[in-house]
Design an enzyme around this catalytic site. Structure first.
Site, PDB file in Angstrom:
ATOM      1  N   SER A 136     -40.664  20.843 -31.597  1.00 41.47           N
ATOM      2  CA  SER A 136     -41.885  21.507 -31.157  1.00 41.47           C
ATOM      3  C   SER A 136     -42.515  20.619 -30.100  1.00 41.47           C
ATOM      4  CB  SER A 136     -42.833  21.717 -32.331  1.00 41.47           C
ATOM      5  OG  SER A 136     -44.000  22.356 -31.867  1.00 41.47           O
ATOM      6  N   GLY A 150     -45.079  18.855 -27.998  1.00 43.49           N
ATOM      7  CA  GLY A 150     -46.501  18.530 -27.991  1.00 43.49           C
ATOM      8  C   GLY A 150     -46.842  18.268 -26.538  1.00 43.49           C
ATOM      9  N   THR A 151     -47.136  19.333 -25.826  1.00 46.10           N
ATOM     10  CA  THR A 151     -47.286  19.172 -24.369  1.00 46.10           C
ATOM     11  C   THR A 151     -48.573  18.455 -24.004  1.00 46.10           C
ATOM     12  OG1 THR A 151     -48.043  21.451 -24.342  1.00 46.10           O
ATOM     13  CG2 THR A 151     -45.770  21.036 -23.678  1.00 46.10           C
ATOM     14  N   ASN A 152     -49.539  18.367 -24.930  1.00 47.82           N
ATOM     15  CA  ASN A 152     -50.724  17.557 -24.616  1.00 47.82           C
ATOM     16  C   ASN A 152     -50.319  16.101 -24.443  1.00 47.82           C
ATOM     17  OD1 ASN A 152     -52.035  19.926 -25.164  1.00 47.82           O
ATOM     18  ND2 ASN A 152     -53.014  19.218 -27.037  1.00 47.82           N
ATOM     19  N   ASP A 153     -49.641  15.554 -25.457  1.00 48.13           N
ATOM     20  CA  ASP A 153     -49.237  14.157 -25.358  1.00 48.13           C
ATOM     21  C   ASP A 153     -48.176  13.964 -24.286  1.00 48.13           C
ATOM     22  OD1 ASP A 153     -50.805  12.516 -26.862  1.00 48.13           O
ATOM     23  OD2 ASP A 153     -49.770  12.903 -28.731  1.00 48.13           O
ATOM     24  N   LYS A 167     -53.903  42.727   4.888  1.00 47.06           N
ATOM     25  CA  LYS A 167     -54.597  43.754   5.663  1.00 47.06           C
ATOM     26  C   LYS A 167     -53.641  44.429   6.640  1.00 47.06           C
ATOM     27  CE  LYS A 167     -58.782  42.752   6.874  1.00 47.06           C
ATOM     28  NZ  LYS A 167     -59.752  41.889   7.575  1.00 47.06           N
ATOM     29  N   MET A 187     -62.529  33.613   6.657  1.00 47.75           N
ATOM     30  CA  MET A 187     -62.003  33.402   8.015  1.00 47.75           C
ATOM     31  C   MET A 187     -62.720  34.314   8.990  1.00 47.75           C
ATOM     32  SD  MET A 187     -58.056  32.598   7.269  1.00 47.75           S
ATOM     33  CE  MET A 187     -57.798  34.166   6.494  1.00 47.75           C
ATOM     34  N   ARG A 235     -59.165  40.543  13.768  1.00 46.10           N
ATOM     35  CA  ARG A 235     -59.503  40.148  12.398  1.00 46.10           C
ATOM     36  C   ARG A 235     -58.373  39.342  11.771  1.00 46.10           C
ATOM     37  NH1 ARG A 235     -63.378  44.231  10.123  1.00 46.10           N
ATOM     38  NH2 ARG A 235     -63.476  45.862  11.692  1.00 46.10           N
ATOM     39  N   ARG A 263     -52.060  20.836 -38.866  1.00 48.26           N
ATOM     40  CA  ARG A 263     -52.385  19.399 -38.777  1.00 48.26           C
ATOM     41  C   ARG A 263     -52.912  18.935 -40.120  1.00 48.26           C
ATOM     42  NH1 ARG A 263     -55.282  22.054 -35.285  1.00 48.26           N
ATOM     43  NH2 ARG A 263     -54.731  22.125 -33.092  1.00 48.26           N
ATOM     44  N   CYS A 303     -46.387  23.535 -29.447  1.00 48.54           N
ATOM     45  CA  CYS A 303     -47.625  23.674 -30.206  1.00 48.54           C
ATOM     46  C   CYS A 303     -48.764  22.922 -29.538  1.00 48.54           C
ATOM     47  CB  CYS A 303     -47.443  23.214 -31.643  1.00 48.54           C
ATOM     48  SG  CYS A 303     -46.992  21.490 -31.797  1.00 48.54           S
ATOM     49  N   ARG A 342     -47.375  19.273 -39.874  1.00 49.61           N
ATOM     50  CA  ARG A 342     -47.166  17.986 -39.207  1.00 49.61           C
ATOM     51  C   ARG A 342     -47.676  16.855 -40.090  1.00 49.61           C
ATOM     52  NH1 ARG A 342     -50.012  16.967 -33.527  1.00 49.61           N
ATOM     53  NH2 ARG A 342     -51.847  16.701 -34.840  1.00 49.61           N
ATOM     54  N   GLY A 400     -64.475  36.700   3.502  1.00 48.75           N
ATOM     55  CA  GLY A 400     -65.527  35.944   4.171  1.00 48.75           C
ATOM     56  C   GLY A 400     -65.127  34.548   4.586  1.00 48.75           C
ATOM     57  N   GLU A 431     -43.016  14.896 -27.905  1.00 52.71           N
ATOM     58  CA  GLU A 431     -44.279  14.657 -27.206  1.00 52.71           C
ATOM     59  C   GLU A 431     -44.291  13.301 -26.511  1.00 52.71           C
ATOM     60  OE1 GLU A 431     -47.488  14.722 -30.078  1.00 52.71           O
ATOM     61  OE2 GLU A 431     -46.227  13.848 -31.619  1.00 52.71           O
ATOM     62  N   ARG A 436     -56.437  48.478   0.153  1.00 57.07           N
ATOM     63  CA  ARG A 436     -55.690  47.477  -0.615  1.00 57.07           C
ATOM     64  C   ARG A 436     -55.795  47.860  -2.083  1.00 57.07           C
ATOM     65  NH1 ARG A 436     -60.156  42.707   0.373  1.00 57.07           N
ATOM     66  NH2 ARG A 436     -61.827  43.801  -0.679  1.00 57.07           N
ATOM     67  N   TYR A 484     -40.511  30.031 -29.397  1.00 60.18           N
ATOM     68  CA  TYR A 484     -41.864  30.513 -29.694  1.00 60.18           C
ATOM     69  C   TYR A 484     -42.903  29.595 -29.067  1.00 60.18           C
ATOM     70  CZ  TYR A 484     -42.304  26.829 -33.201  1.00 60.18           C
ATOM     71  OH  TYR A 484     -42.370  25.610 -33.820  1.00 60.18           O
ATOM     72  N   HIS A 539     -63.385  16.379 -27.214  1.00 53.84           N
ATOM     73  CA  HIS A 539     -63.235  16.832 -28.605  1.00 53.84           C
ATOM     74  C   HIS A 539     -63.972  18.152 -28.826  1.00 53.84           C
ATOM     75  CE1 HIS A 539     -64.407  16.967 -32.900  1.00 53.84           C
ATOM     76  NE2 HIS A 539     -63.174  16.522 -33.077  1.00 53.84           N
TER      77      HIS A 539
END
Lengths: 889, 889
Positions: B771, B773-776, B22, B102, B91, B569, B839, B624, B100, B752, B335, B859, B448
């Site tokens: 590749s 496996g960022t989940n595991d 602001k 502060m 203000r 898979r 992946c 895989r 709203g 992974e 703004r 990728y 799941h």
């Protein structure tokens, strides 16, 4: 052109990488002027080149020829000479001894013509033809893969034809005929004649020794012994000498001290008129080495002075092989001798006393694993019967007792019992404490039974999977043998063997000494262990703390030399008769019920801490807040499901089981190891950690008021992010400030989640100490659930060489160790005064202790019985290593 | 002395860190010469210092006084002047808008004496006293924590006494009396008089704005919006102007374009004779901004030119607040305006067309999350009733259908259905495919149901835990409402809301366009999305592949712009009617039975691969090998246990259930996530991976013979050590060499397991691609089982600020991302041509995509519906960023 061949006079004992152990030591003896038959060694470089390409490296055979000519000149004999042939032995010899794993070919150089010369020179025609038929047999099997049975059949036929029972019954003519038969066998299987060119025999023999490095059995042995596959073997070519040329000949093996006990004085066997392989084959009985003094006093004296010289030269127990050929002594091999664990300690201190080595060097002559062996009771070897079965050697030591099938029976028993279970869980703890030993049919070295038993120093055999346990019927069946409730069994956790009946047990004198038994103080072994441990304590940089949850454990840990408790688990204080309170806590419907359960637990926890702080007065006691998932405190889902289903099917009211089943279902997790536990519990269950922190603080205040010096520390488990630790610290500090008379209490964290190691710089900002939980770090870093994987595929993984030893046993320095190094480095960078220790099981594993020394930790913490091992290994890690000292592996 | 106070003429719009949004924009407008009331901004530095120490930093108030004197000189008014007082607004204003959250205090400077001056100057006595009583109320509540109800009670009493219903009914005298009452309330609660020193009012007001940064609601808001807590707020002190001084006064808000649709032309509301808070309170109805043209043509024209100037200056949609005080226009705020997802795309391309921004900049004006919103069908907002319940918004989009309770019902239905389950498992897959949407009572965003539904782009509401589902009875009960099998419900996976009955749905025009519907090609939104995606494709460095297991998925992925399949898979090919073969494989008693089961699976797998390779002809298809633990292919242990217990209790034969129970028990694991799965299965079950490799190779050979260009790649899951990969590669290469006509097939691995990342340099020696496996990797790196933790404690963790967003949703760049960076760097160092992708589900998450760009991946691979999102974000990550561009978050 690379040098691929070294004459014995060119090498020395420090060239084991290049010449192998045998070759290096033959060279060393040659340089010392000892009577070694002439010869040369082909290097491991040549072997590696051969194995990589399938052919000998360029120039190698030319160098062999050159060295062979020198030998011929020196001995005035020629290879293949029809009048007086030079004969050669061709033997493998890698950097590390691999007894019986690789190939040897003797008598190379015998042909249809030279055999006649050998007969003439030796004056023993039968000996010459017997040597020739042995060469064809050995060469055929080793070099040309002719099946051994083919030669055996021919030999048997010859014996039948001669009407004799033993090989020795065959005369010269029969042996000449057998040679012809062997040559036919050779031709039938190889499609070619037995080579009559002695140089060709030599070349082929050398190549086949190279190839034997990669035989199945050699590879398996290396995997078991953790010897790298890429080393390759050297090949030793030496002039043959013969101990089987009549009465003035013979052969023997000897040690410079007794390898079993370490007692001073030579020790060995001698066999007259025999070759080395006859000693091994045990065809005739050898006589004690001392008898040689009467048989051949001159050679005995020469041998004694040679052995004394070798021991001083090698500065260690030596093991030798020698042959006397017609009155002339030849040294065929020497090496630093293998010995028992007890002998290792005794000899190391003897050598110190004799001024041969320093105490630092003495530490490198013993290992923590050896000390570990000495700390367990053992079965009397003289009185050991055939084992009934063999399981996993999960926790070493020997135990004898009546079979019981549950914890209550074990606790109730007033004599020695062995607790036999399919597998154990925390509920079996009282029974495990009461029992002499534990035997299970399921689980491996990291199963609950194994881990807890090792923690208690109690013998355990796990995963004896042919045991069919029927606890209700009170029987165990093994291959038809039925053992009943109350029958006596003996289990050996060092070997995994299980015996029917009572086998006599000898307690460990070392442990008796630690426990304060004055009767053993005069024991040579005890004195040696004490002396080396004292030296280790004097030089080590790593502190050694104990994992101990009770006052008796803490007291034992102090006696074993712990400088504090590195891990006091509080979950064991939630079991037994307190379980009911924990169930109330978990089932609590509202704040009031939960608070009531916590209030009831508080005085119990406080009393536990008072006792432990008293036992460890003046030393740090690192107390871990509650760690395990809640379901561990409730009955198993499967049991409850079956009970409720059964009751419902019969129209009964499942009652409390229904209630418990609902609770267990509610808290059920697919992967509890990665679920709601550790700091997560503390942040989710209001008041839980606060109760524990209060119990610790009030216990410390009570001890302070008693004039003591309590030093508790609070350790937060399973932290993955600094914010978790900050939240707990914030609450704990606020609470500590409200309790009077509390000494300073440091707050730190386990580093057991990979992310904690990866963000250790941040976490150190809120942690006064780190303690690596390398069990969980290994579980998560490898993705291995210790409860599941050891039994299911670790065996296959070891077979495949994926790892030589379970990463739960010895820390995986490359992967998990990297997380440790990252966390130490970045934690210390953020907070230089950070204390860093380890309290996973690796803290008591010898190889891991050396890793933690290198990684710069401040201390290791391990179960009480492993404390001396850790002290010794920490000392070895710090001890100065003389270049000439060959380290015990 | 630090500078803590900036006059509006001293700042500019780029100083948001220091002056807040602001303040920076007020300064910018002042510098542009726009009519902004005079004022100054106190910096966020001052706020941080105040919050750290509890007092204003030295010199701050002196600087405030200095700037105040300049204001007084400029306006020729004095604070507290009894004749013509300067009044101030105070203000908050942080770097990021927190509407709203502060505090604001208006009319600072009114006292018992200056109120008289205000009355005289304004000529409106009632207005002056009303302003005064408002100040006391606002100041009391905000600065001194006087409970709001205390003032409300006094106000109510005044209205009763006056016999009026609304505040506006109170006259001057009554307001004067109310001021006295308010002062009594103030005294009663604070123990002191309402401050009559205007400078004291100002100081206290400034400090209370500082403190409001750390109010509960502000902290909660910041956690939700991921705004860092350490930023602090600036304070804007500005001369008051009044829109409520009669007919020539008024107040309004406006946007330079329509923020809902992006249509060109100003858009806003105006309210005559009112203050800004009256617009918010909605006391009277505002008129469209266009009406101001008639009411006050001069100011309307000035406003239009001002807005045009602001839009060109800010180069973006602007949102403004203004007041007209007795015919004089004042700009009170501007703004960059918030807008809908659709408007964001339309406006960004409009601004490009108008030559105001470049296409690169346009990419920074939109987000992948916005594009995601546009890709789901939505309920018609005009026709949406009250929701029945609200669950977890697990997979966005709107769906309507009849309730069905199992997969078979869903498959059998010939109209639209919603599958309602407690939770789903792989067996529900056919039903999920058949249904319009999925509703579960259990599980969170990574259950799941949620994961599969997102993969299918199908609406899903999870964890609606007040649903009581009785599948046997065919009813769902919610708070007494009973929904029966066949009743119609509508679910909104974007909001988590569930409605009874059918709510009208509008399909996404963007998806219709991707799917090839020509009817939407003229749509402005579709054109804007297309244009920005085309630009993103032109500049992005990251490739975008799809996670797709079937030919239809692969075809859809191509239409959505995938350049290959990054994760195919194979486990889904083991379900449905093939499950019986998998059971045979698992239950196989010997090699022959296992081989028979594998032989039967081979042609089915091969046929699957032929179809997929056909759909992705010419593009890489990364397949895989089998990953999940075997128990996933058998019935649940708990179900079998109950079934067998029930049968046995009733004396029945449990039959095949007994056999299955034994098998399930045998393979049961405590933590299957960390157990026998992935490459471990392949190394333990002879022939399993070989069957899959053969199926891939034969499928490729079939396609080659058909003249096509198949490009399969083999990906090995769960590798933790290079030796595992080597063992699989060895077997696979030997097998591939035996099959004719196979194109080159690259072999790579998932990264992974944390250890794989930590030893990536070694692993790259055997891997042609990685590749992630960022989940595991997240599961193991944090020690979080996704099946367990989201529902159990992630909510609490977000509350505690341990993380702002689930690490399963957006990659944890600091911890897990470090493993990714280590692996990329060391993998490429070992093998420069290594291809590196991801992946895991993170591959389609906007913020994570930008991380992967920065980490240097080749990728990302994600579910088909996320492909456009990933393309856009990959483009945004690569797009040149003009310094002046305010990025969309």
């Amino acid at each position: 052109m690379s040098k691929f061949v070294y004459d014995f006079i060119e090498g020395n004992k420090d060239l084991k990488d290049l010449l192998g152990g045998k070759g290096a030591n033959l060279a060393e003896m040659t340089r010392l002027g000892l009577p070694v038959p002439p010869g040369f060694t082909i290097t491991t470089d040549a072997c590696r080149a051969y194995l990589a390409t399938g052919t000998a490296p360029a120039g190698m055979f030319a160098q062999v020829e050159e060295h062979l000519r020198e030998m011929e000149a020196q001995l005035d004999k020629r290879l293949g000479d029809p009048r007086d042939p030079l004969l050669l032995s061709v033997r493998s010899g890698g950097k590390f001894s691999m007894p019986g794993m690789m190939e040897t070919i003797l008598d190379v150089g015998l042909t249809d013509t030279s055999v006649v010369g050998l007969a003439a020179q030796s004056g023993d025609e039968r000996f010459a033809w017997d040597s020739y038929r042995r060469l064809i047999q050995m060469f055929g099997k080793t070099v040309c893969d002719v099946p051994g049975e083919a030669f055996e059949h021919a030999l048997d036929a010859a014996k039948v034809a001669a009407g004799v029972a033993a090989d020795t019954g065959l005369g010269t003519a029969e042996l000449q005929h057998l040679v012809e038969e062997y040559k036919k066998v050779f031709h039938a299987h190889t499609g070619r004649d037995f080579p009559q060119a002695p140089h060709e025999q030599l070349y082929l023999a050398i190549e086949s020794v190279f190839r034997s490095w990669n035989s199945e059995r050699a590879m398996l042995y290396r995997r078991q012994e953790r010897i790298p596959h890429e080393l390759g073997t050297a090949v030793n070519v030496m002039a043959m000498v013969f101990g089987n040329l009549g009465a003035g000949s013979g052969t023997g093996v000897a040690f410079t001290r007794d390898p079993a006990t370490g007692q001073r004085g030579v020790y060995g066997d001698y066999l007259e008129n025999a070759q080395g392989e006859d000693v091994v084959a045990g065809i005739r009985n050898a006589v004690p080495l001392q008898d040689l003094q009467d048989i051949d006093p001159a050679n005995f004296a020469e041998l004694m002075s040679t052995m004394d010289r070798l021991e001083h030269h090698y500065r260690d127990l030596c093991d030798i092989e020698f042959t006397i050929e017609r009155g002339k002594l030849w040294m065929l091999q020497t090496r630093v001798g293998k010995r028992t664990a007890a002998a290792a300690f005794v000899i190391a201190t003897q050598l110190v006393d004799e001024g041969i080595i320093t105490l630092d060097e003495a530490l490198h002559r013993v290992t923590g694993a050896q000390l570990g062996q000495l700390m367990f009771p053992a079965f009397d070897p003289a009185a050991t019967p055939q084992p009934l079965i063999t399981g996993v050697a999960a926790s070493p030591g020997a135990a004898v007792g009546r079979v019981v099938f549950d914890s209550a029976q074990a606790v109730a028993a007033d004599d020695h019992v062995i607790l036999v279970r399919r597998e154990t869980n925390p509920d079996d703890l009282p029974g495990m404490i009461a029992a002499q030993g534990i035997l299970t049919s399921h689980g491996g070295k990291t199963s609950h039974a194994a881990v807890v038993a090792r923690g208690m120093g109690k013998p355990c055999v796990c995963g004896a999977d042919t045991l069919d346990i029927d606890a209700r019927a009170g029987t165990v069946t093994v291959d038809g043998t039925v053992i009943r409730d109350g029958d006596v069994v003996s289990i050996d956790g060092t070997t995994g063997r299980v015996y029917l009946g009572a086998v006599p047990v000898r307690p460990s004198p070392v442990v008796r000494h630690f426990e304060g038994d004055p009767q053993v103080s005069g024991d040579a072994l005890v004195a040696a262990v004490d002396r080396l441990l004292a030296h280790a304590d004097g030089i080590r940089r790593l502190g050694v703390h104990a994992n101990a949850d009770t006052a008796p454990d803490a007291e034992r840990a102090r006696r074993f030399g712990a400088a504090g408790i590195g891990l006091c688990r509080t979950e064991h204080m939630f079991l037994g008769d307190r379980r009911e309170l924990v169930e109330r806590l978990i089932l609590a419907a509202d704040d009031a019920e939960r608070t009531a359960a916590l209030d009831a637990l508080l005085p119990l926890q406080r009393a536990d801490f008072v006792e432990i702080l008293e036992a460890m007065d003046g030393l740090p006691v690192t107390i871990r807040l509650l760690d395990p998932p809640l379901h561990e405190f409730l009955p198993a889902l499967e049991d409850l499901t079956a009970r409720v289903a059964r009751a419902e099917a019969l129209g009964d009211d499942p009652g409390r089981d229904r209630l418990l089943l609902d609770a267990v279902r509610r808290i059920h997790e697919s992967n509890p190891m990665l679920g709601l536990r550790g700091v997560r519990l503390g942040l989710v269950i209001p008041g839980l950690f606060a109760m524990q922190v209060r119990a610790i603080a009030e216990a410390a205040a009570i001890r302070v008021r008693a004039g003591a010096d309590p030093r508790p520390e609070i350790m937060v488990p399973l932290v993955g992010a600094v914010q978790e630790l900050e939240a707990v610290r914030h609450e704990a500090e606020a609470l500590l400030a409200t309790i009077d008379g509390v000494p300073p209490i440091r707050i730190g964290t386990m580093i057991e989640v990979p992310r904690a190691a990866l963000t250790a710089g941040e976490i150190a900002q809120s942690a006064e100490f780190f303690s690596f939980g390398t069990n969980d770090l290994t579980q998560m870093g490898w993705g291995f659930s210790r409860d599941d994987v050891e039994g299911s595929f670790f065996g296959r993984y070891r077979e495949l060489g994926i790892f030589a030893v379970s990463p739960f046993e010895t820390i995986d320095a490359k992967g998990i160790g990297r997380l440790v190094r990252i966390a130490v480095e970045e934690g210390r960078a953020a907070r230089p005064e950070l204390t860093v220790g380890v309290c996973g099981e690796h803290g008591g594993d010898p190889e891991s202790v050396r890793f933690f020394h290198t990684a710069g930790l401040d201390y290791v913490s391990c179960s009480p019985y492993r404390i001396p091992i850790a002290r010794l290994e920490a000392g070895r890690a710090a001890a100065h290593r003389t270049a000439a000292t060959s380290d015990s592996r």
